[in-house]
Write a protein that holds these residues in place. Structure first.
Motif, PDB file in Angstrom:
ATOM      1  N   ASN A 135     101.288 -26.881  10.810  1.00 20.64           N
ATOM      2  CA  ASN A 135     102.551 -26.624  11.502  1.00 20.64           C
ATOM      3  C   ASN A 135     102.467 -27.133  12.940  1.00 20.64           C
ATOM      4  OD1 ASN A 135     101.111 -24.533  12.985  1.00 20.64           O
ATOM      5  ND2 ASN A 135     101.414 -23.229  11.175  1.00 20.64           N
ATOM      6  N   TYR A 161     104.661 -35.504  16.614  1.00 17.93           N
ATOM      7  CA  TYR A 161     104.286 -34.703  15.452  1.00 17.93           C
ATOM      8  C   TYR A 161     105.445 -34.635  14.461  1.00 17.93           C
ATOM      9  CZ  TYR A 161     103.370 -30.765  12.404  1.00 17.93           C
ATOM     10  OH  TYR A 161     103.204 -29.993  11.287  1.00 17.93           O
ATOM     11  N   HIS A 162     105.151 -34.815  13.168  1.00 16.73           N
ATOM     12  CA  HIS A 162     106.134 -34.546  12.116  1.00 16.73           C
ATOM     13  C   HIS A 162     105.427 -34.478  10.763  1.00 16.73           C
ATOM     14  CE1 HIS A 162     106.025 -38.814  10.888  1.00 16.73           C
ATOM     15  NE2 HIS A 162     106.083 -39.095  12.170  1.00 16.73           N
ATOM     16  N   ASP A 163     105.868 -33.533   9.949  1.00 15.16           N
ATOM     17  CA  ASP A 163     105.406 -33.399   8.556  1.00 15.16           C
ATOM     18  C   ASP A 163     103.885 -33.393   8.402  1.00 15.16           C
ATOM     19  OD1 ASP A 163     108.072 -33.379   7.750  1.00 15.16           O
ATOM     20  OD2 ASP A 163     108.125 -35.562   7.538  1.00 15.16           O
ATOM     21  N   GLY A 164     103.205 -32.603   9.203  1.00 18.50           N
ATOM     22  CA  GLY A 164     101.761 -32.451   9.049  1.00 18.50           C
ATOM     23  C   GLY A 164     100.915 -33.551   9.662  1.00 18.50           C
ATOM     24  N   TRP A 165     101.571 -34.502  10.308  1.00 14.01           N
ATOM     25  CA  TRP A 165     100.848 -35.626  10.932  1.00 14.01           C
ATOM     26  C   TRP A 165     101.200 -35.674  12.410  1.00 14.01           C
ATOM     27  CZ3 TRP A 165     102.606 -39.917  13.598  1.00 14.01           C
ATOM     28  CH2 TRP A 165     101.675 -40.941  13.820  1.00 14.01           C
TER      29      TRP A 165
END
Length: 208
Positions: A135, A161-165
């Motif tokens: 998160n 940061y986005h979607d776990g990366w």
């Protein structure tokens, strides 16, 4: 040469506190990242009653690997007069008119100032990617951990940061290997790749 042990002791202590690894004589035959050369000269001056005077010149240079070009160079601008009952006392004594206070301390101080300037000049951008982050809060925790690293860190330039990366763009002045090693001290981060300007990390959570 005469008096060098005083400067050598101060530089070893300072280098270790700045997270450089100091190699002693006779250690690994591998070519070092840096070499430091201390070049002293002591010439006898006059005698005033029981007090002897001596004129000291010293230069400290720091070069990378086998290069002859100095990254850092400091020296006494002109011979400095020191005094003592004997040459040994003039070199090893602790008064303000003797070697340590009058020559070694100010010269080593100049060396640290110049080294700091060189380190700042040498900062470069490094991209740190992390995958598997659960998160945004965990990513921010990672960002703050990297930002607070003291060894060579020049700050966070950008983050995403986005979607776990996630990715951090940081300024760093030492080897990426050092940064990668420090990043994976906590067991939740595992470095899977590093290069001159890129480090890839996998978030694996806390190990039981």
């Amino acid at each position: 040469g005469p008096g060098v042990e005083h400067i050598e002791r101060e530089i070893k202590k300072g280098m270790s506190s700045r997270f450089y690894r100091v190699s002693e004589k006779g250690q690994s035959p591998a070519i070092p990242d840096f070499r430091i050369l201390i070049s002293p000269s002591v010439k006898e001056g006059g005698v005033y009653g029981e007090i002897h005077s001596f004129y000291v010149s010293v230069a400290i240079s720091m070069a990378r690997g086998t290069s002859a070009e100095s990254l850092v160079f400091v020296s006494t601008e002109r011979p400095v007069a020191i005094h003592g009952l004997t040459e040994n006392q003039a070199l090893d004594g602790k008064s303000v008119n003797q070697y340590f206070e009058k020559v070694a301390r100010p010269l080593v101080s100049d060396f640290w100032k110049r080294l700091s300037e060189v380190e700042k000049e040498g900062s470069r951008p490094v991209r740190v990617e992390i995958a598997g982050v659960p998160n945004l809060e965990a990513f921010r925790e990672f960002r703050d951990y990297v930002k607070d690293i003291r060894l060579g860190m020049g700050g966070v330039l950008d983050e995403e940061y986005h979607d776990g990366w996630g990715v951090l763009k940081v300024k760093y002045r030492e080897r990426s290997l050092y940064l990668a090693t420090i990043i994976q001290y906590p067991s939740r981060y595992r470095v899977v790749e590093y290069g001159q300007d890129r480090i890839r990390v996998i978030y694996q959570g806390e190990k039981p």
